[in-house]
Design a protein around this motif. Structure first.
Motif, PDB file in Angstrom:
ATOM      1  N   ILE A 296      51.100  13.042  18.243  1.00  0.00           N
ATOM      2  CA  ILE A 296      51.764  13.653  19.404  1.00  0.00           C
ATOM      3  C   ILE A 296      51.691  15.165  19.274  1.00  0.00           C
ATOM      4  CG2 ILE A 296      53.912  13.843  20.726  1.00  0.00           C
ATOM      5  CD1 ILE A 296      54.793  11.189  19.483  1.00  0.00           C
TER       6      ILE A 296
ATOM      7  N   LEU B 281      54.445  18.206  24.588  1.00  0.00           N
ATOM      8  CA  LEU B 281      55.486  17.283  25.033  1.00  0.00           C
ATOM      9  C   LEU B 281      56.779  18.024  25.363  1.00  0.00           C
ATOM     10  CD1 LEU B 281      56.588  14.359  25.353  1.00  0.00           C
ATOM     11  CD2 LEU B 281      57.203  14.452  22.938  1.00  0.00           C
TER      12      LEU B 281
ATOM     13  N   GLU C 125      56.671  19.963  28.616  1.00  0.00           N
ATOM     14  CA  GLU C 125      56.865  19.104  29.784  1.00  0.00           C
ATOM     15  C   GLU C 125      58.342  18.760  29.976  1.00  0.00           C
ATOM     16  OE1 GLU C 125      52.585  16.709  29.865  1.00  0.00           O
ATOM     17  OE2 GLU C 125      54.391  15.694  29.152  1.00  0.00           O
ATOM     18  N   ILE C 126      59.020  18.447  28.865  1.00  0.00           N
ATOM     19  CA  ILE C 126      60.450  18.142  28.972  1.00  0.00           C
ATOM     20  C   ILE C 126      61.232  19.358  29.454  1.00  0.00           C
ATOM     21  CG2 ILE C 126      62.502  17.529  27.617  1.00  0.00           C
ATOM     22  CD1 ILE C 126      60.678  15.845  25.837  1.00  0.00           C
TER      23      ILE C 126
ATOM     24  N   PRO D 118      54.925   7.704  21.259  1.00  0.00           N
ATOM     25  CA  PRO D 118      55.089   8.794  22.241  1.00  0.00           C
ATOM     26  C   PRO D 118      56.203   8.535  23.250  1.00  0.00           C
ATOM     27  CG  PRO D 118      52.771   8.234  21.947  1.00  0.00           C
ATOM     28  CD  PRO D 118      53.552   7.156  21.268  1.00  0.00           C
TER      29      PRO D 118
ATOM     30  N   ARG E 136      59.502  10.894  23.482  1.00  0.00           N
ATOM     31  CA  ARG E 136      59.803  11.606  24.741  1.00  0.00           C
ATOM     32  C   ARG E 136      61.240  11.319  25.168  1.00  0.00           C
ATOM     33  NH1 ARG E 136      57.409  13.838  29.302  1.00  0.00           N
ATOM     34  NH2 ARG E 136      55.326  13.623  28.391  1.00  0.00           N
ATOM     35  N   GLN E 137      61.648  10.049  25.078  1.00  0.00           N
ATOM     36  CA  GLN E 137      63.010   9.703  25.471  1.00  0.00           C
ATOM     37  C   GLN E 137      64.027  10.389  24.562  1.00  0.00           C
ATOM     38  OE1 GLN E 137      63.668   7.988  28.121  1.00  0.00           O
ATOM     39  NE2 GLN E 137      65.876   7.747  27.940  1.00  0.00           N
TER      40      GLN E 137
ATOM     41  N   THR F 281      64.107  14.175  25.392  1.00  0.00           N
ATOM     42  CA  THR F 281      64.640  14.361  26.745  1.00  0.00           C
ATOM     43  C   THR F 281      66.163  14.271  26.717  1.00  0.00           C
ATOM     44  OG1 THR F 281      62.653  13.489  27.812  1.00  0.00           O
ATOM     45  CG2 THR F 281      64.702  13.421  29.081  1.00  0.00           C
TER      46      THR F 281
END
Length: 748
Positions: free
Chosen positions: A598, A603, A606-607, A634, A638-639, A642
Motif C-alpha cells: 500500500i 491513500l 485520498e482520505i 488495502p 483505508r477503513q 478513515t
C-alpha cells in the motif's frame, strides 16, 4: 435535640455571580446591545450622572448623559467600535472625563447585555515602574531560575505594583486544599508561609470564576454595596450575571471570612496551568485600598509570565520522565518479544516492570501465581486486593495515591502501598500487574482548624461559617503516597498492550474465551442477518413513503409537517449508515485478509480530500508527513485511517484553528503511524471502554457518531497482528498510535 445533616455543600450553593450588587467604589450600567437601551443600573449611579436611576431605566444613552459633560455620541461610537470588532480587550479601559473627573470605563458583553463599569482612574502614572517590573519578570523567566526563587520574586514584584501589605502564592493540591508556597509581606506581620487552607475556603463556583476572571479586587470589604436596579417591565427582568464584572460584590460568607482575618481589602490573581487553576496570588491589605485598572493589569501580566514559566517547567519535567519511561518500556517490549514468556520478561531481567515507574514495589499476577519485585504487601493482602479490583469498575487501569480511601483494607499495608497503579490483563483469570508506592506521612499545618463551625440561623437553616481563629493547627496526613505522573500512566498502558499482544500470540486468549467467541460469532451472524434483511427493507420503505408524501403532498403541508417528514428522511439516512457500519464490523471478523503493498502517502491523501470535503465550512488543517509504505489489506487499512482521521477532524470542531497531524516511522520490527489532533481530548481514566462497540465517552456525546468507528479500528489492528495505544487529556487533544509488524501474521 434537632439532628442536622451538615456538609460543605452549604458553602458551595451561594450564587456568587448573580449577587445583585456591586462594590460601591464604581458604577455599573447594563444596556441592550441592539438599541443601547438602559435596562439595569447600580443604585449609586446618580452620583455619577446627576439624575435618578428611575429616570434613565428604559431610556436611551442620550437620556442617561443629558446632565453630564460627556456627549452621548462619544460613548455610542465607542460601543459601535467594540461590537464591530467583537472584542473589548483592545478597548478596555477607556479613560473618560465625566463631570470634571477622569474615569476608567470597562466594557464587556455577556448573557445578552452590554455591561459598562466606571472606576476611578489614578491621577499618578505607575506605568514606568510597572513596565520596569514586567521587564525584570520577563528576564527572570527567560533565565530559568529555581522555581522557589521565581515564585518569591513574583510575589515581591506584585506587592510593589499594588502596594498591599501581604502577597502570597497559594498552590492547590489534588483535593483543592491550598498551601502558601511563597510570601512577601510587611515586616510586622506574622508569616503565613507553609500554612494550608481547606478546599472549602475557596468553593467550586469561586474556583470556576477565577478561571474566567483572572484578577479580582475587593477594595473595601466593610463598605456598603450598591444594589443593581432593573427596569420593572424590561426583557431582562432577571439577576444580572456578573461573571466577567470587575465590580462584582462580595459573597456575605467571604466578607465574614475576611473580617475574621482582619483583612479589609483583598486581591486575587489566578495562576493557570494547561487551562486549569494551578493556584492563586492572594493579596491582603489591612485597611481599604483601591488598585486602579492599569496596575491590576500589570500585576496580571506578571502572573501570566509566572503561569507560562510553570507550564514550560512542568512540560520539560514531564518530557524527561516520559523519555526515561519510554526507554525502559522499549527494553521490556524487546524482552517480551525475545522470551515470549511474560513472567521472565517482566521480572527476571536487569530491567523489570518496576523500572517503568517510580514505584518501590510491583506484583505480577499471572497463571494463578504471584511474582513480587521490590517492597510489596504479602500474598494474602495482594490476593484480597485483586479480588476487590475484580469487583470494581476497573477494566483497563486504576491509579490512586490514596488507596485506603477506596479500599479501606489497604491501611494494613499503607507503609509500602498507600498508592497503586494497576493494569488489568484479564479480569476473568484474575491477572493483573500492580505497582505500589509507599506512604508519605505529611505534617500539615492548617491556618486554623479546617473543619468549619456549624451555625443554625433563626429560621432553622444549617450554615457552615468561616473560621474565626486562624491560629496554626497541625495534623499528620496518613495513607497518601506520591502521586502518579502522566508519564507513568502512559508507560504502563503501553506495556499492557505489549503484554496482551504476547499473550494473544501464545493463544492464551483461547482460555475461557473459545466458548464466548463461538457464542458471540453465532449471535453476530444472526444479528447481521437481521440487520441486512429484517431491518434494511422496512427502513427503505419508511424512507420511500416519507419522500413520496413530501413530493406528492408537500405543497399542502404546513412548514412544521414538512420539517417532520424531512426529519424522518434524515433519520433513516443515519440509521442506514449505522447499519452499514455494523455490517462492516461483523463481516470484518470473518473476511480473509488480502495482503498487498500500500502506498500510504497516496491513500492518506485520498482520505484527507474526503475529510476536507466533509469539513469544508471550517478552518482545519490536515497535515500528512512523509509516511512509510505498508503491506496489509488495502480495504481494511483505508477503513481504519478513515475512522481515525475523521474522528480527529470531528472532535476538533470546537477549536478556533483545528489541526490534525499524521506521521509515521519504520523500525526493525514494525511500522508505526500516529494520528494526533488539538480537539476536546478525553480523560485517560474514562478510556477503558474506548474501543467497545456502541460505547462513547461522556464528553463526546454532543458530537454525532455511531459508537462503531473505533471498534472497527481495533478489529482491523487485531486482524493484522498490530497494536493500538493512545494518550490524551481533556481539552488538550488526543494522540493515537497504530503499529503493524513488518512480517504479517498468517491468517487464523
Amino acid at each position: 435535640m434537632t439532628d442536622f445533616n451538615v456538609d460543605l455543600i452549604n458553602c458551595e450553593q451561594e450564587p456568587i455571580h448573580i449577587l445583585g450588587n456591586i462594590q460601591s467604589h464604581g458604577y455599573l450600567l447594563a444596556l441592550l446591545p441592539d438599541t443601547y437601551t438602559v435596562v439595569h443600573a447600580s443604585s449609586n449611579l446618580p452620583d455619577l450622572i446627576g439624575q435618578p436611576v428611575a429616570d434613565i431605566l428604559g431610556n436611551s444613552l442620550e437620556t442617561l448623559l443629558e446632565k453630564t459633560d460627556l456627549p452621548a455620541s462619544t460613548l455610542v461610537e465607542l460601543l459601535n467600535v467594540g461590537r464591530r470588532n467583537e472584542s473589548w480587550e483592545n478597548i478596555n479601559p477607556q479613560q473618560i472625563r465625566l463631570n470634571e473627573r477622569t474615569w476608567n470605563l470597562i466594557i464587556h458583553e455577556h448573557d445578552g447585555l452590554l455591561l459598562l463599569e466606571w472606576e476611578p482612574a489614578s491621577t499618578l502614572s505607575q506605568a514606568p515602574l510597572n513596565q520596569r517590573l514586567i521587564a525584570e519578570a520577563l528576564t527572570e523567566v527567560q533565565a530559568s531560575r529555581q522555581l522557589v526563587d521565581l515564585l518569591q520574586n513574583t510575589a515581591r514584584r506584585v506587592k510593589t505594583i499594588i502596594g498591599f501589605d501581604r502577597v502570597m502564592v497559594y498552590r492547590f493540591a489534588d483535593d483543592w486544599h491550598g498551601q502558601v508556597i511563597a510570601e512577601e509581606k510587611e515586616d510586622h506581620l506574622e508569616p503565613f508561609l507553609g500554612l494550608h487552607y481547606p478546599a472549602s475556603d475557596i468553593p467550586k463556583q469561586a474556583r470556576e470564576l477565577y478561571k474566567t476572571n483572572l484578577v479580582r479586587l475587593i477594595a473595601d470589604a466593610a463598605a456598603p454595596t450598591a444594589a443593581i436596579l432593573s427596569q420593572p417591565d424590561g426583557p431582562a427582568n432577571r439577576p444580572v450575571d456578573l461573571t466577567y464584572s470587575t465590580l462584582r460584590a462580595v459573597s456575605p460568607v467571604h466578607i465574614e471570612y475576611l473580617k475574621n482575618m482582619g483583612v479589609e481589602a483583598s486581591m486575587s490573581i489566578s495562576l493557570i496551568y494547561r487551562g486549569e487553576l494551578w493556584g492563586l496570588m492572594s493579596c491582603h491589605h489591612y485597611s481599604p485600598r483601591f488598585v486602579d485598572f492599569s496596575s491590576r493589569q500589570a500585576a496580571k501580566f506578571v502572573s501570566q509570565l509566572l503561569s507560562a514559566a510553570l507550564e514550560f517547567r512542568k512540560d520539560e519535567e514531564d518530557q524527561t520522565l516520559l523519555r526515561v519511561s519510554l526507554e525502559n518500556g522499549k527494553r521490556l517490549h524487546e524482552q517480551l518479544l525475545a522470551d515470549e514468556n511474560v513472567v521472565r520478561a517482566l521480572t527476571r531481567h536487569a530491567t523489570t516492570a518496576l523500572a517503568l515507574t517510580k514505584a518501590t514495589g510491583a506484583v505480577l499476577l499471572f497463571n494463578n501465581q504471584q511474582y513480587h519485585i521490590g517492597q510489596t504487601p504479602g500474598e494474602t493482602a495482594v490476593q484480597k486486593l485483586t479480588d476487590w479490583l475484580r469487583q470494581s469498575d476497573t477494566d483497563t487501569f486504576l491509579e490512586t495515591s490514596r488507596l485506603a480511601s477506596l479500599y479501606p483494607d489497604a491501611e494494613a499495608f499503607r507503609e509500602i502501598g498507600s498508592g497503586i497503579l494497576a493494569i488489568v490483563l484479564s479480569k476473568e483469570l484474575n491477572e493483573y500487574l500492580i505497582w505500589f508506592k509507599p506512604e508519605q506521612i505529611q505534617q500539615v499545618t492548617w491556618a486554623g482548624n479546617p473543619d468549619k463551625p456549624v451555625t443554625v440561623t433563626n429560621d432553622g437553616q444549617v450554615r457552615i461559617s468561616p473560621r474565626k481563629s486562624f491560629a496554626a493547627w497541625t495534623e499528620l496526613v496518613h495513607n497518601t503516597s506520591e502521586p502518579w505522573t502522566e508519564a507513568e500512566v502512559s508507560a504502563v498502558i503501553k506495556l499492557r498492550e505489549d503484554i496482551l499482544q504476547v499473550v494473544n500470540r501464545q493463544a492464551n486468549e483461547i482460555r475461557l474465551l473459545n466458548q464466548r467467541l463461538q457464542d458471540a460469532y453465532e449471535e453476530l451472524d444472526a444479528f447481521s442477518y437481521t440487520v441486512s434483511h429484517d431491518l434494511r427493507t422496512p427502513l427503505s420503505s419508511i424512507r420511500c413513503y416519507a419522500e413520496i408524501l413530501l413530493e406528492e403532498y408537500g405543497n399542502e403541508l404546513n412548514p412544521d409537517a414538512r420539517l417532520l417528514f424531512q426529519k424522518i428522511v434524515d433519520s433513516t439516512d443515519r440509521m442506514r449508515a449505522l447499519i452499514r457500519h455494523i455490517l462492516y464490523y461483523s463481516r470484518m471478523g470473518r473476511t480473509e485478509i488480502t495482503t498487498l503493498p500500500i502506498d500510504m502517502n497516496h491513500l492518506l491523501d485520498e482520505i484527507r480530500e474526503e475529510v476536507m470535503i466533509n469539513e469544508k465550512d471550517r478552518a482545519i488543517t490536515v497535515q500528512i508527513e512523509d509516511i512509510p509504505p505498508l503491506s496489509a489489506d488495502p480495504i481494511m487499512i483505508r477503513q481504519l485511517f478513515t475512522n481515525l482521521i475523521s474522528n480527529a477532524a470531528k472532535y476538533t470542531r470546537l477549536a478556533p484553528e483545528a489541526h490534525v497531524r499524521v506521521t509515521g516511522q519504520q523500525t526493525e520490527q514494525d511500522v508505526i503511524y500516529t494520528v494526533s489532533d488539538n480537539g476536546i481530548g478525553f480523560d485517560m481514566k474514562d478510556a477503558g471502554k474506548l474501543f467497545d462497540l456502541f460505547k462513547r465517552l461522556e464528553n463526546a456525546r454532543s458530537f454525532k457518531g455511531s459508537g462503531v468507528g473505533l471498534a472497527i479500528v481495533k478489529r482491523v489492528v487485531n486482524r493484522h497482528g498490530g497494536k493500538i495505544w493512545y494518550h490524551s487529556e481533556p481539552n488538550r487533544g488526543a494522540t493515537f498510535h497504530v503499529s503493524f509488524p513488518l512480517a504479517q501474521p498468517t491468517e487464523k
